[in-house]
Design an enzyme around this catalytic site. Structure first.
Site, mmCIF file in Angstrom:
data_model
loop_
_atom_site.group_PDB
_atom_site.id
_atom_site.type_symbol
_atom_site.label_atom_id
_atom_site.label_comp_id
_atom_site.label_asym_id
_atom_site.label_seq_id
_atom_site.Cartn_x
_atom_site.Cartn_y
_atom_site.Cartn_z
ATOM 1 N N TRP A 1 2.921 7.963 -2.489
ATOM 2 C CA TRP A 1 4.335 8.139 -2.809
ATOM 3 C C TRP A 1 4.487 9.042 -4.034
ATOM 4 C CZ3 TRP A 1 7.600 7.090 -6.903
ATOM 5 C CH2 TRP A 1 8.968 7.001 -6.631
ATOM 6 N N ASP B 1 0.827 -1.204 0.000
ATOM 7 C CA ASP B 1 0.000 0.000 0.000
ATOM 8 C C ASP B 1 0.864 1.258 0.000
ATOM 9 O OD1 ASP B 1 -2.299 1.504 0.064
ATOM 10 O OD2 ASP B 1 -2.625 1.295 2.214
ATOM 11 N N GLU C 1 -12.160 -4.966 -5.447
ATOM 12 C CA GLU C 1 -12.690 -3.605 -5.269
ATOM 13 C C GLU C 1 -11.920 -2.564 -6.074
ATOM 14 O OE1 GLU C 1 -14.150 -6.279 -2.544
ATOM 15 O OE2 GLU C 1 -12.034 -5.673 -2.521
ATOM 16 N N ASN C 2 -10.710 -2.906 -6.546
ATOM 17 C CA ASN C 2 -9.894 -1.929 -7.265
ATOM 18 C C ASN C 2 -10.455 -1.559 -8.633
ATOM 19 O OD1 ASN C 2 -6.675 -3.120 -6.001
ATOM 20 N ND2 ASN C 2 -8.031 -1.512 -5.229
ATOM 21 N N TRP C 3 -11.447 -2.317 -9.124
ATOM 22 C CA TRP C 3 -12.084 -1.949 -10.384
ATOM 23 C C TRP C 3 -12.809 -0.609 -10.268
ATOM 24 C CZ3 TRP C 3 -10.453 -4.495 -14.403
ATOM 25 C CH2 TRP C 3 -10.078 -5.842 -14.287
ATOM 26 N N ARG D 1 -5.693 -2.023 8.450
ATOM 27 C CA ARG D 1 -6.859 -2.842 8.125
ATOM 28 C C ARG D 1 -6.452 -3.917 7.124
ATOM 29 N NH1 ARG D 1 -7.721 2.264 6.032
ATOM 30 N NH2 ARG D 1 -7.584 2.436 3.755
#
Length: 253
Positions: free
Chosen positions: A29, A24, A71-73, A198
């Site tokens: 960054w 993550d 969920e990254n879609w 999390r």
């Protein structure tokens, strides 16, 4: 793959066999440097390469990394496209090296929704490295732990409907063997970078007795020193797996 028996408090090495990492902080960054998120993801690929090398040097034998969640879609289409492009580039550029260095590569997650060429590349990566045993790299791609658990339950329910098993015969071990992560040693250590605390739907079943280490370092900056720091923290943990510490058990009530 080395499917160890479940670890016991009286038989635990100081170095974990199986480490999982939620990688993550790529976007933050890049933002700190005034760059677009894609630059952060590219730097994150370099961090993964460093970390695999460090893991081998430090005695870790199995690693699972969270590359792309179900969920990254929801992210912007351009960013998703860039991430898929980086995956293609990683496989094309590094598969031969990983094969030569004895790394077995397996990608877990849902094929539905992934570009067809990536599905083929993933299958080819596993086929080319399946006999390697020096190090095992498992990449969670289009993966969500809840979906994986639901799919395992569906398979077992269908087996029961077909008469191959009975509901009463289903044990925790049988259920675990129905998950996409089957065949690996129990998860010892789960690391999340960037200071977040999390699990984000990652290895929910497998993490039942894992140790958690949350590090305040953005993933593109990760490497040997950061991984060693996490392993040192792990080595100081007292893992009891629900049992009583022997030192306390010997004391009178």
């Amino acid at each position: 793959m080395d499917a160890r028996e479940p670890t016991r408090p009286d038989d635990l090495p100081a170095t974990p066999f199986h480490v999982a990492i939620i990688m993550d902080g790529n976007g933050r960054w890049a933002k700190e440097r005034g760059q677009i998120r894609t630059i952060g993801h590219k730097a994150g690929v370099d961090a993964l390469k460093r970390t695999i090398t460090a893991a081998v040097d430090l005695g870790v034998t199995h690693m699972t990394v969270f590359a792309f969640s179900t969920e990254n879609w929801r992210r912007p289409e351009a960013e998703v496209s860039d991430l898929m492009g980086l995956l293609r580039a990683f496989i094309k550029a590094d598969l031969a090296r990983l094969r030569r260095e004895g790394v077995c590569v397996r990608i877990i997650g849902q094929e539905d929704g992934l570009p067809r060429d990536i599905v083929g590349m993933v299958a080819d990566a596993h086929e080319q490295t399946k006999h390697n045993s020096r190090f095992f790299l498992q990449v969670a791609l289009n993966y969500g732990a809840q979906a994986d658990i639901v799919e395992a339950a569906r398979r077992l329910a269908q087996s029961a409907r077909d008469g191959a098993i009975t509901p009463e015969s289903i044990t925790a071990d049988i259920f675990a063997n129905s998950l996409s992560t089957h065949g690996l040693p129990p998860l010892d250590l789960l690391i999340r970078t960037s200071g977040e605390h999390r699990l984000s739907n990652f290895l929910l079943w497998e993490a039942a007795y894992a140790e958690f280490v949350f590090q305040d370092i953005l993933w593109p900056d990760y490497g040997h020193d950061a991984l060693k720091q996490a392993l040192d923290i792990f080595a100081r943990r007292n893992r009891r797996f629900g049992a009583v510490d022997p030192g306390h058990a010997a004391q009178p009530a």
